[in-house]
Design a protein around this motif. Structure first.
Motif, PDB file in Angstrom:
ATOM      1  N   VAL A   1       0.834  -1.208   0.000  1.00 40.70           N
ATOM      2  CA  VAL A   1       0.000   0.000   0.000  1.00 40.70           C
ATOM      3  C   VAL A   1       0.867   1.256   0.000  1.00 40.70           C
ATOM      4  CG1 VAL A   1      -1.613   1.350   1.407  1.00 40.70           C
ATOM      5  CG2 VAL A   1      -2.037  -1.063   0.996  1.00 40.70           C
ATOM      6  N   ALA A   2       1.989   1.219   0.729  1.00 47.62           N
ATOM      7  CA  ALA A   2       2.886   2.379   0.764  1.00 47.62           C
ATOM      8  C   ALA A   2       3.455   2.691  -0.618  1.00 47.62           C
ATOM      9  CB  ALA A   2       4.024   2.132   1.751  1.00 47.62           C
ATOM     10  N   PHE A   3       3.501   1.701  -1.499  1.00 43.84           N
ATOM     11  CA  PHE A   3       3.978   1.925  -2.864  1.00 43.84           C
ATOM     12  C   PHE A   3       2.832   2.231  -3.823  1.00 43.84           C
ATOM     13  CE2 PHE A   3       7.754  -0.285  -1.307  1.00 43.84           C
ATOM     14  CZ  PHE A   3       8.760   0.443  -1.920  1.00 43.84           C
ATOM     15  N   ILE A   4       1.792   1.415  -3.789  1.00 41.48           N
ATOM     16  CA  ILE A   4       0.713   1.555  -4.769  1.00 41.48           C
ATOM     17  C   ILE A   4      -0.094   2.835  -4.552  1.00 41.48           C
ATOM     18  CG2 ILE A   4      -1.476   0.535  -5.537  1.00 41.48           C
ATOM     19  CD1 ILE A   4      -0.192  -2.174  -5.280  1.00 41.48           C
ATOM     20  N   GLY A   5      -0.320   3.207  -3.305  1.00 39.06           N
ATOM     21  CA  GLY A   5      -1.117   4.401  -3.019  1.00 39.06           C
ATOM     22  C   GLY A   5      -0.329   5.688  -2.981  1.00 39.06           C
ATOM     23  N   ALA A   6       0.973   5.613  -3.186  1.00 38.56           N
ATOM     24  CA  ALA A   6       1.832   6.790  -3.042  1.00 38.56           C
ATOM     25  C   ALA A   6       1.760   7.720  -4.255  1.00 38.56           C
ATOM     26  CB  ALA A   6       3.272   6.357  -2.822  1.00 38.56           C
ATOM     27  N   GLU A   7       1.766   8.996  -3.938  1.00 34.96           N
ATOM     28  CA  GLU A   7       1.873  10.036  -4.968  1.00 34.96           C
ATOM     29  C   GLU A   7       3.083  10.903  -4.627  1.00 34.96           C
ATOM     30  OE1 GLU A   7      -1.691  12.236  -5.962  1.00 34.96           O
ATOM     31  OE2 GLU A   7      -2.880  10.705  -4.935  1.00 34.96           O
ATOM     32  N   PRO A   8       3.834  11.341  -5.636  1.00 33.41           N
ATOM     33  CA  PRO A   8       4.981  12.209  -5.348  1.00 33.41           C
ATOM     34  C   PRO A   8       4.522  13.469  -4.607  1.00 33.41           C
ATOM     35  CG  PRO A   8       5.008  11.495  -7.634  1.00 33.41           C
ATOM     36  CD  PRO A   8       3.696  11.059  -7.067  1.00 33.41           C
ATOM     37  N   ILE A   9       5.342  13.941  -3.702  1.00 35.79           N
ATOM     38  CA  ILE A   9       5.001  15.119  -2.897  1.00 35.79           C
ATOM     39  C   ILE A   9       4.692  16.318  -3.804  1.00 35.79           C
ATOM     40  CG2 ILE A   9       5.902  16.777  -1.201  1.00 35.79           C
ATOM     41  CD1 ILE A   9       5.354  14.141   0.104  1.00 35.79           C
ATOM     42  N   ALA A  10       5.435  16.456  -4.895  1.00 36.94           N
ATOM     43  CA  ALA A  10       5.251  17.594  -5.788  1.00 36.94           C
ATOM     44  C   ALA A  10       3.872  17.602  -6.449  1.00 36.94           C
ATOM     45  CB  ALA A  10       6.336  17.599  -6.857  1.00 36.94           C
ATOM     46  N   SER A  11       3.272  16.450  -6.621  1.00 36.63           N
ATOM     47  CA  SER A  11       1.975  16.391  -7.311  1.00 36.63           C
ATOM     48  C   SER A  11       0.780  16.518  -6.355  1.00 36.63           C
ATOM     49  CB  SER A  11       1.860  15.086  -8.101  1.00 36.63           C
ATOM     50  OG  SER A  11       1.746  14.000  -7.226  1.00 36.63           O
TER      51      SER A  11
ATOM     52  N   GLU B   1       9.602  11.236  -0.016  1.00 35.79           N
ATOM     53  CA  GLU B   1       9.606  11.321  -1.478  1.00 35.79           C
ATOM     54  C   GLU B   1       8.198  11.234  -2.036  1.00 35.79           C
ATOM     55  OE1 GLU B   1      10.343   6.950  -3.284  1.00 35.79           O
ATOM     56  OE2 GLU B   1      12.024   7.765  -2.152  1.00 35.79           O
ATOM     57  N   ALA B   2       7.299  10.617  -1.272  1.00 34.88           N
ATOM     58  CA  ALA B   2       5.913  10.452  -1.696  1.00 34.88           C
ATOM     59  C   ALA B   2       5.039  10.309  -0.450  1.00 34.88           C
ATOM     60  CB  ALA B   2       5.777   9.216  -2.583  1.00 34.88           C
ATOM     61  N   ALA B   3       3.740  10.421  -0.666  1.00 33.14           N
ATOM     62  CA  ALA B   3       2.803  10.301   0.459  1.00 33.14           C
ATOM     63  C   ALA B   3       1.555   9.557   0.007  1.00 33.14           C
ATOM     64  CB  ALA B   3       2.437  11.676   0.982  1.00 33.14           C
TER      65      ALA B   3
ATOM     66  N   LYS C   1      -5.156  13.327   6.080  1.00 28.23           N
ATOM     67  CA  LYS C   1      -3.784  13.302   6.561  1.00 28.23           C
ATOM     68  C   LYS C   1      -2.967  12.471   5.579  1.00 28.23           C
ATOM     69  CE  LYS C   1      -4.887  13.998  11.371  1.00 28.23           C
ATOM     70  NZ  LYS C   1      -4.570  13.665  12.746  1.00 28.23           N
ATOM     71  N   PHE C   2      -1.683  12.340   5.840  1.00 24.07           N
ATOM     72  CA  PHE C   2      -0.813  11.617   4.917  1.00 24.07           C
ATOM     73  C   PHE C   2       0.092  10.653   5.665  1.00 24.07           C
ATOM     74  CE2 PHE C   2      -1.939  15.525   2.796  1.00 24.07           C
ATOM     75  CZ  PHE C   2      -2.265  15.092   1.513  1.00 24.07           C
ATOM     76  N   LEU C   3       0.340   9.515   5.021  1.00 24.86           N
ATOM     77  CA  LEU C   3       1.316   8.541   5.495  1.00 24.86           C
ATOM     78  C   LEU C   3       2.495   8.570   4.536  1.00 24.86           C
ATOM     79  CD1 LEU C   3      -1.150   5.590   6.062  1.00 24.86           C
ATOM     80  CD2 LEU C   3      -0.167   7.041   7.823  1.00 24.86           C
ATOM     81  N   GLU C   4       3.673   8.259   5.048  1.00 25.34           N
ATOM     82  CA  GLU C   4       4.843   8.253   4.169  1.00 25.34           C
ATOM     83  C   GLU C   4       4.703   7.138   3.143  1.00 25.34           C
ATOM     84  OE1 GLU C   4       9.714   8.358   4.337  1.00 25.34           O
ATOM     85  OE2 GLU C   4       8.595   7.884   6.152  1.00 25.34           O
ATOM     86  N   GLY C   5       4.993   7.477   1.890  1.00 28.20           N
ATOM     87  CA  GLY C   5       4.922   6.508   0.805  1.00 28.20           C
ATOM     88  C   GLY C   5       6.231   6.470   0.041  1.00 28.20           C
TER      89      GLY C   5
END
Length: 139
Positions: free
Chosen positions: A29-39, A52-54, A60-64
């Motif tokens: 989930v930390a990989f599949i649901g992650a979006e880059p912070i910039a986006s 690098e992503a969340a 709220k946000f979890l680290e991704g």
């Protein structure tokens, strides 16, 4: 091999296998649901600079992590998830065999053990959700 485990050991093994299953699920989930912070649309607020992503989680946000940056870690997490699920399936089959072999004389003991494992998994899941998945609000 699993069919030869004595009565309570198969249930202890089942409980132990839930931990890597949960860890594999969290990793995937930390990989599949992650979006880059910039986006992310953070409305001028920011998340920790080391991320690098969340993963969005109810405001709220979890680290991704991005799969492109960590393909081996993602592969290992997916392997852990699939391997744990396959092992739990084999344990379940062995439990059914044991239950049928023991007959009605030990049915109550199997039911109690099954409920105990379920309650332990629910309690551990609740603790993990309430502590691990709280998330971070952008500041």
């Amino acid at each position: 091999m699993l069919k030869k485990l004595k009565f309570p050991l198969i249930y202890i093994l089942e409980l132990a296998l839930w931990f890597p299953l949960f860890a594999g699920f969290v990793t995937v989930v930390a990989f599949i649901g992650a979006e880059p912070i910039a986006s992310l649309d953070l409305d001028g607020r920011s998340l920790p600079a080391t991320w690098e992503a969340a993963v969005a989680n109810h405001g709220k946000f979890l680290e991704g992590y991005l799969i492109a940056n960590h393909p081996v870690a993602f592969g290992l997490g997916a392997l852990l998830l699939v391997g744990s699920a396959a092992a739990l399936y084999q344990v379940h089959k062995a439990m059914l065999f044991q239950r049928q072999s023991d007959g009605a004389s030990r049915a109550m003991a199997h039911n109690i053990a099954h409920v105990c494992v379920g309650a332990a998994v629910l309690a551990l899941g609740y603790i993990a959700v309430m502590n691990l998945f709280v998330g971070v609000s952008p500041v």
